[in-house]
Structures are given as C-alpha cells and as structure tokens.
Design a protein around this motif. Structure first.
Motif, PDB file in Angstrom:
ATOM      1  N   ALA A   2       0.839  -1.197   0.000  1.00 18.99           N
ATOM      2  CA  ALA A   2       0.000   0.000   0.000  1.00 18.99           C
ATOM      3  C   ALA A   2       0.872   1.244   0.000  1.00 18.99           C
ATOM      4  O   ALA A   2       2.096   1.175   0.178  1.00 18.99           O
ATOM      5  N   ALA A   3       0.227   2.376  -0.206  1.00 19.85           N
ATOM      6  CA  ALA A   3       0.936   3.660  -0.153  1.00 19.85           C
ATOM      7  C   ALA A   3       0.219   4.574   0.829  1.00 19.85           C
ATOM      8  O   ALA A   3      -1.011   4.694   0.803  1.00 19.85           O
ATOM      9  N   TRP A   4       0.998   5.205   1.698  1.00 18.40           N
ATOM     10  CA  TRP A   4       0.473   6.130   2.695  1.00 18.40           C
ATOM     11  C   TRP A   4       0.910   7.539   2.300  1.00 18.40           C
ATOM     12  O   TRP A   4       2.063   7.746   1.903  1.00 18.40           O
ATOM     13  N   SER A   5       0.022   8.513   2.406  1.00 24.18           N
ATOM     14  CA  SER A   5       0.370   9.865   1.974  1.00 24.18           C
ATOM     15  C   SER A   5      -0.141  10.912   2.948  1.00 24.18           C
ATOM     16  O   SER A   5      -1.205  10.756   3.561  1.00 24.18           O
ATOM     17  N   ALA A   6       0.641  11.981   3.088  1.00 27.70           N
ATOM     18  CA  ALA A   6       0.269  13.124   3.934  1.00 27.70           C
ATOM     19  C   ALA A   6       1.105  14.318   3.522  1.00 27.70           C
ATOM     20  O   ALA A   6       2.305  14.182   3.276  1.00 27.70           O
ATOM     21  N   GLY A   7       0.492  15.460   3.423  1.00 30.15           N
ATOM     22  CA  GLY A   7       1.219  16.681   3.133  1.00 30.15           C
ATOM     23  C   GLY A   7       2.009  16.662   1.833  1.00 30.15           C
ATOM     24  O   GLY A   7       3.053  17.292   1.743  1.00 30.15           O
ATOM     25  N   GLY A   8       1.531  15.951   0.842  1.00 35.75           N
ATOM     26  CA  GLY A   8       2.224  15.886  -0.430  1.00 35.75           C
ATOM     27  C   GLY A   8       3.317  14.837  -0.499  1.00 35.75           C
ATOM     28  O   GLY A   8       3.937  14.660  -1.554  1.00 35.75           O
TER      29      GLY A   8
END
Length: 384
Positions: A210-216
């Motif tokens: 999976a991929a986790w993303s935050a703040g770009g």
C-alpha cells in the motif's frame, strides 16, 4: 572531553584520539551506546547507499540543508560509513532497497570492535557520569558515583542525544541549559488509533503493498496494525506533515489507477463487499478490515475510497516512544564547525542538533558524520 557515548560521541572521540589528543568520554548510563544496541537488535541499518542528492533530500524535501550538516555529509557520507565499518572488521551488504547492514547483522560486534579501537587509542570511558550543565564559562558539572565534579577540558563535545527512549539515556534534560533550542517533537513515530472491537483479530498484521500519503509526501513502506494504533516504516517518512496536522490517506492499490480499480471491481451485483474486494482485487485480512473501519458507510463506487482511504487517528505516539525526535539545538546557535557561538571550545553533535530524517540508515549516518565533524573541529581548536 566528550559528553555522551552514543554513535556521535564515540565518532568524535575516535577523531580526537586519532589526532593525538587525550580523550575522556563521560556517559550518564551504566554502559555505552544503549540506543545503538537496541536499534541493532533487529538488524543494524548503518546507512543508505543512494546518490548524494537523494540522501540529502531525506533530511527535508525541498529545504536547504544547514551548511554544517551538508558539509558533514560531504566529509563522511554513505560510502565513508561503509568503509569505516569494514575498517572495524565488519563486512557489509546492501539490501534491495539500498539499506546497508553489517554482515553480522546486529550492532554488538561492531560496537565491541569500535570500543576496542577507542581503548587502544587511549580513550577513557567513565560511565554513570551525568552532565548537569555549565558552571560558568566552559566548566561542566557532573554527578558521578564519587559525588559532584567540575571539569574544564581544553575542548568539550556534547553528544547527549534527543528526547526519546529515556530509559536508554536520551531524555533531553540538557535543553534547559541553552537558549536557542527548537522544541522537541516525536519523529519516526507510530500513530494512536482508537480501534473498534472488530479490529482486535488483526492486531500484529502488516499492511503491505500500500501507499500512505500526507502533506504531499508518499511512502510505500510496511505498516503494522497494533493494539494501540499503527506503527512501522511506512509512516516514518511522513512524520513532519502528520505532526503538523496533515490528513493521512491510504492507497490500497498504488499500482492501479482509480479507473482500473473501478473496472476490476465491476458491477456490484449480489456479491458482498468483502467478496468483491478479495476475489477481484486481492484485498483481504487487515487491508479489508481497514476499509470497513475507515470507509463506512461504504459508497456504491468503491474505487475512489480504495485509492484514498481516510485514516482516522488520534495523533502521534508519545515523544518518549518515538524512534527519534525533531527539534534540538538550532544550527543558528552554532558555527559551521558545530561550535557554540556563545561558548568557545564547546561543540555539539548528533541528535542534540535540530535535524530530522526517516529511518533507513539516515539517522546513524548523520550522528556519525556530525560527531566526526565536531571531533575534527575540536582537534583544530586544541591545536591552535
């Protein structure tokens, strides 16, 4: 004198001794390098073998490195770390992600060889010597097993760590002695989550692929579902935006577009959501449970949700539980050689300094590089 027997302090002592100076290391704990040994229990990641630009970017994407940190990496970067490790008789290997480990895997063989080298070079180590501040000028106060001591060495290198893992020696208590300190904050930390009861059977399961993303920022590392929340390398590169309140999103199918996910799902029909996820997309176990945990009420069109599942959490785990800390002595308080502007002959290195990086070999390399830079500068100061 070197205060602190972690990687930065030992690196500084090695350089000073190599330049012919007598060195005394004062360590507050009963034995040296406790955090290094703890980090190396599951494999000591000593550095990251990657291009210099990529390595530096880990210390702040889009931000200029402080000149002292930039120069420290130029002098002692990943290649030098590997050569130094081999010089201690510890061969290394590079994993598929570029992470570098000693062939012996754990930290203890490297530490034993390092301490032996320091001892052979005349370095003296005194444990249970706790630094309690300055006593005017460059005089340092210590609480020792023999009682209070005042020492004024020709040069002092402070390498007392950040403010996490207090039981291993880094409590940040030193910060009260300095005016120019950025507040400590957790880095490389897990997140607290108040799970619903149905998640209990998934505690201990990793969320992979999976991929986790935050703040770009986007991270594709593994994250584990635990009783207290989420933890793992997939979160660590996102520490800063998460601390600053950026929402966290989970892409369960990062190699597929939203439209591709929609096509694979097909029409809902009479099949259950769980069956569609498992049969058509391979989403099951903890990954499927998270869809139910954070996605309900489930929309008819699941594809956008599966590509950007909102992660509900209660913020970072406590500071003392973080692998490392952001904040510390600001570089503006230091010269390019890591000497304090207001205390000539006193230098600082390692996690005391205000820098931040994810796990993956960056932390240890920065400690070694800044320790060695401070050691060289102190040696030059002593040789004036």
């Amino acid at each position: 004198m070197v205060v602190g027997a972690g990687p930065a302090g030992l690196a500084a002592a090695e350089v000073l001794a190599g330049a012919g100076h007598p060195v005394l290391i004062a360590e507050g704990m009963p034995s040296p390098a406790r955090k290094l040994l703890m980090a190396g229990k599951s494999g000591l990641n000593i550095t990251k073998d990657e291009p210099a630009d990529a390595f530096r970017a880990a210390f702040g994407a889009g931000e200029a490195l402080p000149p002292a940190l930039r120069d420290a990496f130029r002098e002692f970067g990943p290649q030098e770390v590997m050569e130094w490790t081999r010089g201690l008789g510890q061969e290394v290997f590079t994993g598929s992600t570029g992470r570098v480990f000693p062939t012996a895997w754990k930290a203890s063989p490297l530490l034993r060889a390092w301490l032996r080298r320091l001892s052979d070079g005349g370095v003296e180590l005194r444990t249970r010597w706790r630094w309690t501040g300055f006593d005017g000028g460059e005089v340092s106060r210590f609480e020792t097993p023999q009682g209070p001591r005042l020492l004024r060495p020709g040069a002092t290198i402070l390498a007392m760590g950040g403010a996490s893992w207090r039981r291993l020696g880094s409590d940040g208590a030193w910060a009260s002695e300095f005016a120019d300190v950025a507040p400590f904050a957790p880095s490389n930390m897990g997140l607290l989550v108040d799970w619903s009861p149905h998640m209990a059977r998934h505690f201990g399961e990793p969320v992979k692929g999976a991929a986790w993303s935050a703040g770009g920022l986007v991270s594709r590392g593994e994250v584990v579902v635990s009783a207290r929340g989420l933890e793992g390398g997939g979160l660590y590169p996102l520490s800063r935006p998460l601390r600053e309140g950026a929402p966290l999103r989970l892409d369960l199918l990062p190699d597929l577009s939203t439209e591709a996910v929609r096509q694979r799902l097909g029409p809902r029909g009479r099949e259950t959501v769980a069956s569609r996820l498992r049969k058509r997309l391979g989403i099951e176990g903890a990954r499927a449970a998270l869809v139910q945990e954070w996605g309900r009420p489930l929309p008819d069109d699941l594809a956008p949700l599966l590509k950007a599942l909102p992660v509900r959490h209660s913020g970072p785990r406590p500071l003392d539980e973080a692998i490392s800390t952001a904040g510390g002595l600001r570089f503006s308080a230091l010269t390019g050689d890591l000497m304090l502007h207001d205390r000539p002959g006193v230098f600082a290195a390692g996690e005391m300094l205000d820098w931040e990086a994810p796990t993956g070999g960056y932390l240890l390399t920065a400690c070694l590089a800044t320790g060695r830079r401070a050691g060289r500068a102190a040696a030059a100061w002593l040789s004036r």
